[in-house]
Design an enzyme around this catalytic site. Structure first.
Site, PDB file in Angstrom:
ATOM      1  N   CYS A 100     -57.359  75.078  46.288  1.00 27.70           N
ATOM      2  CA  CYS A 100     -58.572  75.353  47.055  1.00 27.70           C
ATOM      3  C   CYS A 100     -59.623  74.287  46.730  1.00 27.70           C
ATOM      4  O   CYS A 100     -59.850  73.973  45.558  1.00 27.70           O
ATOM      5  CB  CYS A 100     -59.101  76.742  46.690  1.00 27.70           C
ATOM      6  N   CYS A 133     -62.623  76.552  44.647  1.00 25.35           N
ATOM      7  CA  CYS A 133     -62.406  77.133  43.316  1.00 25.35           C
ATOM      8  C   CYS A 133     -61.166  76.604  42.606  1.00 25.35           C
ATOM      9  O   CYS A 133     -60.896  76.995  41.472  1.00 25.35           O
ATOM     10  CB  CYS A 133     -62.319  78.653  43.431  1.00 25.35           C
ATOM     11  N   CYS A 146     -58.979  81.937  50.882  1.00 27.33           N
ATOM     12  CA  CYS A 146     -58.591  81.864  49.474  1.00 27.33           C
ATOM     13  C   CYS A 146     -58.825  83.233  48.837  1.00 27.33           C
ATOM     14  O   CYS A 146     -59.917  83.796  48.951  1.00 27.33           O
ATOM     15  CB  CYS A 146     -59.432  80.801  48.766  1.00 27.33           C
ATOM     16  N   CYS A 176     -61.800  82.775  45.713  1.00 30.18           N
ATOM     17  CA  CYS A 176     -63.224  82.569  46.018  1.00 30.18           C
ATOM     18  C   CYS A 176     -63.622  83.140  47.371  1.00 30.18           C
ATOM     19  O   CYS A 176     -64.811  83.302  47.641  1.00 30.18           O
ATOM     20  CB  CYS A 176     -63.600  81.096  45.935  1.00 30.18           C
ATOM     21  N   CYS A 191     -51.786  77.045  59.263  1.00 35.23           N
ATOM     22  CA  CYS A 191     -52.477  75.884  59.814  1.00 35.23           C
ATOM     23  C   CYS A 191     -53.789  75.746  59.049  1.00 35.23           C
ATOM     24  O   CYS A 191     -54.721  76.535  59.257  1.00 35.23           O
ATOM     25  CB  CYS A 191     -52.714  76.148  61.302  1.00 35.23           C
TER      26      CYS A 191
HETATM   27 FE    FE Z   1     -60.953  79.256  46.524  1.00 37.23          FE
END
Ligand code: FE
Length: 132
Positions: free
Chosen positions: A44, A47, A93, A96, A116
């Site tokens: 990510c 985070c 995610c 976070c 995607c």
């Molecule tokens: Fe994240």
């Protein structure tokens, strides 16, 4: 760990914040990971949570990095997205909460899924595969 949107706005580059926290979408074929072929892990961009493995990446022709599945079921969360007059499944995610992209049902078999994902929502780290 959990940051407010105001905190993320201070920390993240503007264009990354736009994707993660304003449900932004980068224009197709502009992201730096569309044609990325190296082995490693996609984290990510906010985070650094591990999200996708390069072994699950494929070239969908869509113009965005595409994956058949997340690195594990707990890495991401999905939610219904009815914006822009479409019915889509949004991918965020799990750590976070930032927006990553969408998942569609037209991916290659056996999973049949196409995650995607915006390049700007990701941070690639090469040769990190063993940490799964
Ligand atoms: Fe994240």
């Amino acid at each position: 760990m959990k940051k407010s949107i105001e905190e993320w706005k201070k920390i993240l580059p503007h264009e990354v914040f736009h994707i993660l926290w304003d449900n932004g979408t980068e224009p197709p074929f502009t992201g730096k990971y569309v044609d990325e072929n190296r082995k490693g892990i996609y984290h990510c961009a906010g985070c650094e949570n591990e999200l996708f493995n390069s072994k699950d990446k494929f070239h969908s022709g869509s113009g965005w990095p595409s994956f058949t599945k997340p690195i594990n079921a707990k890495a991401i969360k999905k939610q219904l997205d009815l914006s822009l007059g479409m019915k889509r499944t949004e991918v965020r995610c799990a750590l976070c909460g930032g927006h990553l992209g969408h998942v569609f049902d037209d991916g290659p078999k056996p999973e049949g899924k196409r995650y995607c994902i915006n390049s700007k929502a990701l941070k690639f780290k090469e040769n990190d595969e063993k940490k799964r």
